[in-house]
Design a protein around this motif. Structure first.
Motif, PDB file in Angstrom:
ATOM      1  N   VAL A  70     -61.444 -40.959  24.689  1.00 49.16           N
ATOM      2  CA  VAL A  70     -61.446 -42.763  24.705  1.00 49.16           C
ATOM      3  C   VAL A  70     -63.317 -42.966  24.762  1.00 49.16           C
ATOM      4  N   MET A  71     -63.892 -42.068  24.472  1.00 48.86           N
ATOM      5  CA  MET A  71     -66.250 -42.459  24.238  1.00 48.86           C
ATOM      6  C   MET A  71     -65.298 -42.876  22.919  1.00 48.86           C
ATOM      7  N   PRO A  72     -64.897 -41.905  22.176  1.00 52.10           N
ATOM      8  CA  PRO A  72     -64.502 -41.972  20.799  1.00 52.10           C
ATOM      9  C   PRO A  72     -64.491 -43.188  20.454  1.00 52.10           C
ATOM     10  N   ASN A  73     -63.538 -44.379  21.077  1.00 53.88           N
ATOM     11  CA  ASN A  73     -63.068 -45.247  20.247  1.00 53.88           C
ATOM     12  C   ASN A  73     -65.040 -46.364  21.229  1.00 53.88           C
ATOM     13  N   VAL A  74     -65.531 -46.298  21.747  1.00 51.57           N
ATOM     14  CA  VAL A  74     -66.479 -46.908  22.204  1.00 51.57           C
ATOM     15  C   VAL A  74     -67.508 -46.955  21.355  1.00 51.57           C
ATOM     16  N   ASN A  75     -68.316 -48.520  20.958  1.00 54.24           N
ATOM     17  CA  ASN A  75     -69.204 -48.236  20.263  1.00 54.24           C
ATOM     18  C   ASN A  75     -70.270 -47.564  21.104  1.00 54.24           C
ATOM     19  N   PHE A  76     -70.261 -46.222  22.576  1.00 51.90           N
ATOM     20  CA  PHE A  76     -71.262 -46.524  22.642  1.00 51.90           C
ATOM     21  C   PHE A  76     -73.275 -46.100  22.998  1.00 51.90           C
ATOM     22  N   ARG A  77     -73.429 -45.675  21.491  1.00 53.10           N
ATOM     23  CA  ARG A  77     -74.448 -46.685  21.308  1.00 53.10           C
ATOM     24  C   ARG A  77     -75.439 -48.161  21.716  1.00 53.10           C
ATOM     25  N   ARG A  78     -74.126 -48.820  21.150  1.00 55.18           N
ATOM     26  CA  ARG A  78     -74.560 -49.993  21.185  1.00 55.18           C
ATOM     27  C   ARG A  78     -74.579 -50.172  23.057  1.00 55.18           C
ATOM     28  N   MET A  79     -73.584 -49.357  23.023  1.00 54.33           N
ATOM     29  CA  MET A  79     -73.092 -49.622  25.266  1.00 54.33           C
ATOM     30  C   MET A  79     -74.386 -49.383  25.790  1.00 54.33           C
ATOM     31  N   THR A  80     -74.447 -48.543  25.265  1.00 52.98           N
ATOM     32  CA  THR A  80     -75.940 -47.590  26.162  1.00 52.98           C
ATOM     33  C   THR A  80     -77.771 -48.255  25.565  1.00 52.98           C
ATOM     34  N   ALA A  81     -77.499 -48.532  24.654  1.00 48.36           N
ATOM     35  CA  ALA A  81     -78.682 -49.738  23.917  1.00 48.36           C
ATOM     36  C   ALA A  81     -79.066 -50.901  25.184  1.00 48.36           C
ATOM     37  N   ALA A  82     -77.581 -51.481  25.018  1.00 49.71           N
ATOM     38  CA  ALA A  82     -77.623 -52.726  25.922  1.00 49.71           C
ATOM     39  C   ALA A  82     -77.982 -52.424  27.251  1.00 49.71           C
ATOM     40  N   ALA A  83     -77.459 -51.946  27.830  1.00 50.15           N
ATOM     41  CA  ALA A  83     -77.567 -51.507  29.384  1.00 50.15           C
ATOM     42  C   ALA A  83     -78.854 -51.220  29.550  1.00 50.15           C
ATOM     43  N   GLY A  85     -81.530 -52.047  27.853  1.00 50.87           N
ATOM     44  CA  GLY A  85     -82.588 -52.983  27.291  1.00 50.87           C
ATOM     45  C   GLY A  85     -83.856 -53.095  26.760  1.00 50.87           C
ATOM     46  N   PRO A  86     -84.569 -53.681  26.846  1.00 50.74           N
ATOM     47  CA  PRO A  86     -85.957 -53.858  26.309  1.00 50.74           C
ATOM     48  C   PRO A  86     -86.260 -52.300  25.998  1.00 50.74           C
ATOM     49  N   GLY A  87     -86.608 -50.993  27.020  1.00 50.18           N
ATOM     50  CA  GLY A  87     -87.162 -49.873  26.878  1.00 50.18           C
ATOM     51  C   GLY A  87     -86.286 -48.732  25.812  1.00 50.18           C
ATOM     52  N   TRP A  88     -85.271 -49.374  25.490  1.00 51.08           N
ATOM     53  CA  TRP A  88     -84.183 -48.674  24.151  1.00 51.08           C
ATOM     54  C   TRP A  88     -84.947 -48.296  23.350  1.00 51.08           C
ATOM     55  N   ARG A  89     -85.863 -49.953  22.903  1.00 49.68           N
ATOM     56  CA  ARG A  89     -86.760 -49.331  21.300  1.00 49.68           C
ATOM     57  C   ARG A  89     -87.519 -48.491  21.517  1.00 49.68           C
ATOM     58  N   GLN A  90     -88.415 -48.155  22.512  1.00 48.93           N
ATOM     59  CA  GLN A  90     -89.719 -47.449  23.011  1.00 48.93           C
ATOM     60  C   GLN A  90     -88.863 -46.517  23.342  1.00 48.93           C
ATOM     61  N   ALA A  91     -88.287 -46.272  23.217  1.00 48.23           N
ATOM     62  CA  ALA A  91     -87.522 -44.679  23.627  1.00 48.23           C
ATOM     63  C   ALA A  91     -87.858 -43.229  21.845  1.00 48.23           C
ATOM     64  N   THR A  92     -88.143 -42.589  22.301  1.00 48.48           N
ATOM     65  CA  THR A  92     -88.199 -41.653  21.465  1.00 48.48           C
ATOM     66  C   THR A  92     -86.334 -41.631  20.978  1.00 48.48           C
ATOM     67  N   PRO A  93     -86.280 -40.569  19.452  1.00 48.90           N
ATOM     68  CA  PRO A  93     -84.226 -40.506  19.280  1.00 48.90           C
ATOM     69  C   PRO A  93     -84.380 -39.550  20.329  1.00 48.90           C
ATOM     70  N   GLU A  94     -85.261 -38.741  20.965  1.00 50.15           N
ATOM     71  CA  GLU A  94     -84.560 -38.055  21.492  1.00 50.15           C
ATOM     72  C   GLU A  94     -84.618 -38.113  23.125  1.00 50.15           C
ATOM     73  N   GLN A  95     -85.244 -38.825  23.231  1.00 51.89           N
ATOM     74  CA  GLN A  95     -85.246 -39.975  24.915  1.00 51.89           C
ATOM     75  C   GLN A  95     -83.474 -40.796  24.985  1.00 51.89           C
ATOM     76  N   GLN A  96     -83.583 -41.049  23.734  1.00 55.82           N
ATOM     77  CA  GLN A  96     -82.287 -42.355  23.338  1.00 55.82           C
ATOM     78  C   GLN A  96     -80.604 -41.203  22.906  1.00 55.82           C
ATOM     79  N   LYS A  97     -81.547 -39.920  22.722  1.00 53.33           N
ATOM     80  CA  LYS A  97     -79.493 -39.369  22.865  1.00 53.33           C
ATOM     81  C   LYS A  97     -79.593 -39.124  24.021  1.00 53.33           C
ATOM     82  N   ARG A  98     -81.359 -38.722  25.369  1.00 55.96           N
ATOM     83  CA  ARG A  98     -80.256 -37.965  26.661  1.00 55.96           C
ATOM     84  C   ARG A  98     -79.656 -38.750  27.253  1.00 55.96           C
ATOM     85  N   LEU A  99     -80.152 -40.603  27.042  1.00 53.39           N
ATOM     86  CA  LEU A  99     -79.758 -41.752  28.162  1.00 53.39           C
ATOM     87  C   LEU A  99     -78.589 -41.190  27.978  1.00 53.39           C
ATOM     88  N   GLN A 100     -77.931 -41.455  26.560  1.00 56.19           N
ATOM     89  CA  GLN A 100     -76.509 -41.727  25.847  1.00 56.19           C
ATOM     90  C   GLN A 100     -76.117 -40.709  26.299  1.00 56.19           C
TER      91      GLN A 100
END
Length: 214
Positions: A70-83, A85-100
């Protein structure tokens, strides 16, 4: 917040794209999104119904199935970023990976627990209201079986390049959109504890779920 019944049926949304992991994946690039949802939903629901281990609640097996197909067929980065919200843009690449990573575990376990409850349901896809050139579409479906029909809607985007095809980036269960539901919860955590606090909260929830269900 989504109740247990809503979260349970949410799994069927994810299951609808599960068989993209099979050799039929090559068809996805040219297949209409509503036809794809119908075919994959039917294939996966039939597979779950015939699998005694899944019916018996073998959570490890179901998690592996969902995670792989299932997961390979979901745009999961977009889904996580949208969930997030604005905090995603302030997160570091490492934090973004942990969140995903943590968000993925949370959703996979939700899907896995619900798939174990699939019995006599089937899917009905409503007429697609989209032009052939559209790259972003809404596919509306209902899961029918015992009780009242369950509304399940999918937001999909057409992806270009070698991996061309339709990918899900949001799901709607009984009128509740997944991304918007989590965005409210995540915003509260971020406002109180920051991005690292949200990561810690998700990790703790996943650990508790693993202990409870493992």
């Amino acid at each position: 917040m989504m109740n247990r019944r809503s979260l349970g049926h949410l799994a069927l949304c994810a299951a609808a794209v599960a068989s993209l992991g099979l050799p039929l994946a090559a068809l996805a690039a040219d297949e209409a999104p509503d036809a794809m949802i119908k075919r994959l939903s039917t294939d996966v629901l039939n597979t779950v119904k015939s699998d005694k281990a899944i019916q018996g609640g073998d959570l490890t097996k179901v998690i592996a199935l969902v995670d792989k197909t299932v997961m390979p067929n979901v745009n999961f980065r977009r889904m996580t970023a949208a969930a997030v919200g604005p905090g995603w843009r302030q997160a570091t690449p490492e934090q973004q990976k942990r969140l995903q990573d943590e968000f993925k575990i949370l959703l996979v376990r939700t899907y896995a627990g619900a798939l174990a409850q699939v019995n006599d349901q089937s899917i009905q896809v409503k007429p697609l209201r989209a032009a052939p050139e559209d790259k972003d579409v809404l596919v509306r479906t209902e899961i029918v079986g015992r009780g009242d029909p369950i509304q399940l809607d999918y937001r999909l985007e057409k992806t270009p390049g070698d991996g061309a095809g339709w990918k899900i980036y949001n799901l709607n269960v009984l009128g509740v959109w997944l991304v918007e539901t989590y965005r409210g919860q995540f915003a509260q955590e971020i406002n109180a504890k920051g991005i690292d606090g949200l990561i810690e909260t998700l990790a703790a929830r996943n650990k508790a779920n693993s202990t409870a269900k493992g």
